[in-house]
Design a protein around this motif. Structure first.
Motif, PDB file in Angstrom:
ATOM      1  N   ARG A   1       1.175  -1.493   0.001  1.00 52.81           N
ATOM      2  CA  ARG A   1       0.361   0.138   0.199  1.00 52.81           C
ATOM      3  C   ARG A   1       0.961   1.460   0.009  1.00 52.81           C
ATOM      4  O   ARG A   1       1.602   1.417   0.199  1.00 52.81           O
ATOM      5  CB  ARG A   1      -1.261   0.443   1.080  1.00 52.81           C
ATOM      6  CG  ARG A   1      -1.779  -0.994   1.588  1.00 52.81           C
ATOM      7  CD  ARG A   1      -2.499  -1.477   2.269  1.00 52.81           C
ATOM      8  NE  ARG A   1      -4.111   0.161   2.742  1.00 52.81           N
ATOM      9  CZ  ARG A   1      -4.095   0.008   3.277  1.00 52.81           C
ATOM     10  NH1 ARG A   1      -4.669  -0.136   4.171  1.00 52.81           N
ATOM     11  NH2 ARG A   1      -5.493   1.057   3.182  1.00 52.81           N
ATOM     12  N   ALA A   2      -0.176   2.519  -0.483  1.00 51.03           N
ATOM     13  CA  ALA A   2       0.981   3.642  -0.626  1.00 51.03           C
ATOM     14  C   ALA A   2       1.116   4.140   0.524  1.00 51.03           C
ATOM     15  O   ALA A   2       0.339   3.730   1.856  1.00 51.03           O
ATOM     16  CB  ALA A   2       0.590   4.752  -1.084  1.00 51.03           C
ATOM     17  N   VAL A   3       2.625   5.030   1.142  1.00 53.44           N
ATOM     18  CA  VAL A   3       2.558   5.340   2.003  1.00 53.44           C
ATOM     19  C   VAL A   3       3.449   7.344   2.251  1.00 53.44           C
ATOM     20  O   VAL A   3       3.091   7.295   0.986  1.00 53.44           O
ATOM     21  CB  VAL A   3       3.774   4.951   3.240  1.00 53.44           C
ATOM     22  CG1 VAL A   3       3.726   3.436   3.374  1.00 53.44           C
ATOM     23  CG2 VAL A   3       5.408   4.926   2.688  1.00 53.44           C
ATOM     24  N   VAL A   4       2.953   7.861   3.554  1.00 58.92           N
ATOM     25  CA  VAL A   4       2.879   8.991   3.304  1.00 58.92           C
ATOM     26  C   VAL A   4       4.750   9.481   3.899  1.00 58.92           C
ATOM     27  O   VAL A   4       3.888   9.590   4.887  1.00 58.92           O
ATOM     28  CB  VAL A   4       1.495   9.938   3.021  1.00 58.92           C
ATOM     29  CG1 VAL A   4       1.926  11.313   2.752  1.00 58.92           C
ATOM     30  CG2 VAL A   4       0.402   9.799   1.796  1.00 58.92           C
ATOM     31  N   PRO A   5       5.735  10.155   3.206  1.00 58.79           N
ATOM     32  CA  PRO A   5       6.810  10.349   4.105  1.00 58.79           C
ATOM     33  C   PRO A   5       5.822  12.206   4.660  1.00 58.79           C
ATOM     34  O   PRO A   5       5.188  12.571   3.855  1.00 58.79           O
ATOM     35  CB  PRO A   5       7.369  10.888   3.541  1.00 58.79           C
ATOM     36  CG  PRO A   5       7.025  10.273   1.611  1.00 58.79           C
ATOM     37  CD  PRO A   5       5.683  10.620   1.964  1.00 58.79           C
ATOM     38  N   ARG A   6       6.898  12.647   5.394  1.00 59.03           N
ATOM     39  CA  ARG A   6       6.382  13.884   6.219  1.00 59.03           C
ATOM     40  C   ARG A   6       7.387  14.726   6.723  1.00 59.03           C
ATOM     41  O   ARG A   6       8.175  13.371   7.619  1.00 59.03           O
ATOM     42  CB  ARG A   6       4.961  13.832   7.394  1.00 59.03           C
ATOM     43  CG  ARG A   6       3.934  13.291   6.381  1.00 59.03           C
ATOM     44  CD  ARG A   6       2.223  13.664   7.788  1.00 59.03           C
ATOM     45  NE  ARG A   6       1.118  12.976   6.968  1.00 59.03           N
ATOM     46  CZ  ARG A   6       0.725  13.406   6.021  1.00 59.03           C
ATOM     47  NH1 ARG A   6       0.687  14.725   5.813  1.00 59.03           N
ATOM     48  NH2 ARG A   6      -0.487  12.587   5.422  1.00 59.03           N
ATOM     49  N   ALA A   7       7.662  15.757   6.485  1.00 58.14           N
ATOM     50  CA  ALA A   7       9.000  15.883   7.627  1.00 58.14           C
ATOM     51  C   ALA A   7       8.450  16.973   8.455  1.00 58.14           C
ATOM     52  O   ALA A   7       7.548  18.109   8.493  1.00 58.14           O
ATOM     53  CB  ALA A   7      10.221  16.711   7.269  1.00 58.14           C
ATOM     54  N   ALA A   8       8.741  17.613   9.626  1.00 60.66           N
ATOM     55  CA  ALA A   8       8.275  18.563  10.885  1.00 60.66           C
ATOM     56  C   ALA A   8       9.119  18.682  11.930  1.00 60.66           C
ATOM     57  O   ALA A   8      10.400  18.025  12.231  1.00 60.66           O
ATOM     58  CB  ALA A   8       6.987  18.316  11.259  1.00 60.66           C
ATOM     59  N   ILE A   9       9.305  19.867  11.882  1.00 60.27           N
ATOM     60  CA  ILE A   9      10.063  20.889  13.771  1.00 60.27           C
ATOM     61  C   ILE A   9       9.415  20.886  14.675  1.00 60.27           C
ATOM     62  O   ILE A   9       8.611  21.444  14.332  1.00 60.27           O
ATOM     63  CB  ILE A   9      10.428  21.969  13.153  1.00 60.27           C
ATOM     64  CG1 ILE A   9      12.225  21.853  11.627  1.00 60.27           C
ATOM     65  CG2 ILE A   9      11.473  21.981  14.126  1.00 60.27           C
ATOM     66  CD1 ILE A   9      12.255  23.444  11.210  1.00 60.27           C
ATOM     67  N   ILE A  10      10.068  20.148  15.838  1.00 57.23           N
ATOM     68  CA  ILE A  10       9.331  19.968  16.877  1.00 57.23           C
ATOM     69  C   ILE A  10       9.882  20.677  18.488  1.00 57.23           C
ATOM     70  O   ILE A  10      11.370  20.633  17.650  1.00 57.23           O
ATOM     71  CB  ILE A  10       8.923  18.318  17.274  1.00 57.23           C
ATOM     72  CG1 ILE A  10       8.440  17.534  16.010  1.00 57.23           C
ATOM     73  CG2 ILE A  10       8.539  17.824  18.802  1.00 57.23           C
ATOM     74  CD1 ILE A  10       7.133  18.062  15.663  1.00 57.23           C
ATOM     75  N   GLN A  11       9.327  21.483  18.778  1.00 55.43           N
ATOM     76  CA  GLN A  11      10.178  21.864  20.024  1.00 55.43           C
ATOM     77  C   GLN A  11       9.347  21.283  21.209  1.00 55.43           C
ATOM     78  O   GLN A  11       8.101  21.014  21.457  1.00 55.43           O
ATOM     79  CB  GLN A  11       9.454  23.404  19.938  1.00 55.43           C
ATOM     80  CG  GLN A  11       9.734  24.227  21.336  1.00 55.43           C
ATOM     81  CD  GLN A  11       8.828  25.605  21.748  1.00 55.43           C
ATOM     82  OE1 GLN A  11       7.916  25.766  22.018  1.00 55.43           O
ATOM     83  NE2 GLN A  11       9.881  27.073  21.073  1.00 55.43           N
TER      84      GLN A  11
END
Length: 404
Positions: free
Chosen positions: A211-221
């Motif tokens: 199945r398809a997957v979705v990558p994400r990136a984030a800056i967390i404080q």
């Protein structure tokens, strides 16, 4: 007829320059004035000014006992600044101030080590100056003025210029059946950044599931509060970016996907009861199972990267806001990073060279050769010489015999 008040104004003013907010750092001189305007003659016993600064952590935790809930109080303090100046000393006599405006100057030498000002849900770091006016047979009159402290964090150090990398993998399962494996590996050129900079993310996501997957990136404080041997954390997202869906049995490579750092406060690492840290989180949403998470540590500083910094910094860190000409050397056709036009203006964007031919090797801009190109990219042309290094062939000239 109403009685005229003796004190018209009693305020504090800090000598903080033209800015609206008083901002200092450790080791600087904190100076200001106590402004007192009186309508009639005023008798004063003493006038003192105090400078204070402390960190506070506080939260409540509830625990159910029988039919009721018992709350435990967690509180901690850490003092950074505690000074006092007597502008008018209490010598036993009364000082008479005539009607009019009076100004009393004061100065404080701030300690070398201070924590950066901060306001959080479960704690804070605050600094203020408070003046107290003592009069005979009258209540003490007070005036308070807060100021901000920002401790410098220079990212031009070996520890903060070191690249950060990591890798994670996860086996996707559904109803105790294996559906394949998802892996992610990511790298950033350094650990230290300043607000407004762009973090180029180099990552490889391999989707081995059906199945398809979705990558994400984030800056967390990450805010961490400590009191009475317990800790409390609060996390919030300050910036995020979503990648394209990766189909089944497919792989995607990020060649410097740009994630811009918004205006956020610097990291606070030297306070014992309150810390503010940042992480770059690479997340892969996998249907039917938990997410795959990879975290890389970040330090948000106040002193930006030198334009032509030390040799320890990577080449990509000096050109992190412009990645088009790097991507032209790869064999894959990649889309531009999100919101690139809002990061680099037309005047700052370097002119991209012509793309290589179809027979060019795909790894020309990788490894030491990439650093070699960047090193000699802006060097001046060679000096002029009267001797032609590449003379044209002329058959009328007899070749010189090497045995003569």
């Amino acid at each position: 007829m109403p009685r005229l008040r003796r004190i018209r104004h009693f305020t504090l003013a800090l000598d903080s320059g033209p800015g609206p907010t008083a901002v200092y750092r450790g080791g600087e001189l904190l100076s200001g004035r106590v402004v007192l305007e009186v309508a009639r003659r005023l008798r004063v016993k003493a006038l003192e000014v105090r400078a204070r600064g402390r960190a506070t952590a506080h939260w409540l935790e509830g625990k159910t006992v029988g039919m009721s809930t018992v709350y435990s109080d967690y509180t901690a303090h850490e003092v950074y600044l505690q000074m006092r100046r007597a502008v008018i000393r209490d010598s036993g006599d009364v000082t008479i101030l005539p009607p009019g405006r009076h100004e009393f100057a004061f100065t404080f030498q701030l300690p070398e080590s201070l924590a950066t000002s901060f306001e959080g849900k479960h704690g804070s770091v605050r600094y203020w100056v408070k003046a107290k006016l003592h009069r005979p047979w009258a209540a003490v009159k007070t005036a308070k003025k807060e100021f901000t402290v920002i401790e410098p964090i220079d990212i031009n150090t070996a520890a903060l210029l070191a690249p950060q990398a990591g890798a994670k993998e996860k086996l996707a399962r559904a109803w105790y059946c294996s559906r394949g494996q998802v892996s992610v590996s990511a790298k950033i050129d350094r650990k230290g950044y300043t607000p407004g900079e762009v973090i180029p993310i180099f990552a490889e996501i391999d989707n081995g599931t059906s199945r398809a997957v979705v990558p994400r990136a984030a800056i967390i404080q990450v805010q961490t509060f400590a009191a009475r041997g317990a800790k409390k954390q609060k996390k919030c997202v300050v910036a995020s970016m979503a990648g394209d869906a990766i189909g089944a049995r497919k792989r995607e490579v990020w060649h410097g996907r740009a994630l811009k750092i918004p205006p956020v406060g610097p990291s606070i690492l030297r306070c014992h009861i309150l810390q503010v840290e940042y992480v770059l989180k690479i997340c892969v949403d996998i249907p039917g199972t938990s997410k795959l998470l990879l975290e890389l540590p970040l330090v948000i500083g106040t002193i930006p990267l030198h334009p032509f910094g030390s040799r320890t910094s990577s080449v990509s860190s000096q050109y992190s806001v412009s990645l088009d000409w790097i991507r032209l050397g790869t064999s894959e056709q990649l889309e531009a990073p999100p919101e690139y036009s809002s990061v680099v203006s037309a005047d700052e964007s370097p002119e991209s060279p012509a793309p290589p031919g179809p027979n060019a090797p795909p790894n020309l801009l990788e490894g030491p050769f990439f650093a070699y190109i960047q090193e000699f990219r802006f060097r001046p042309p060679p000096l002029y010489s009267e001797v032609d290094p590449n003379p044209t062939a002329d058959h009328s000239i007899r070749p010189r015999c090497m045995t003569c």
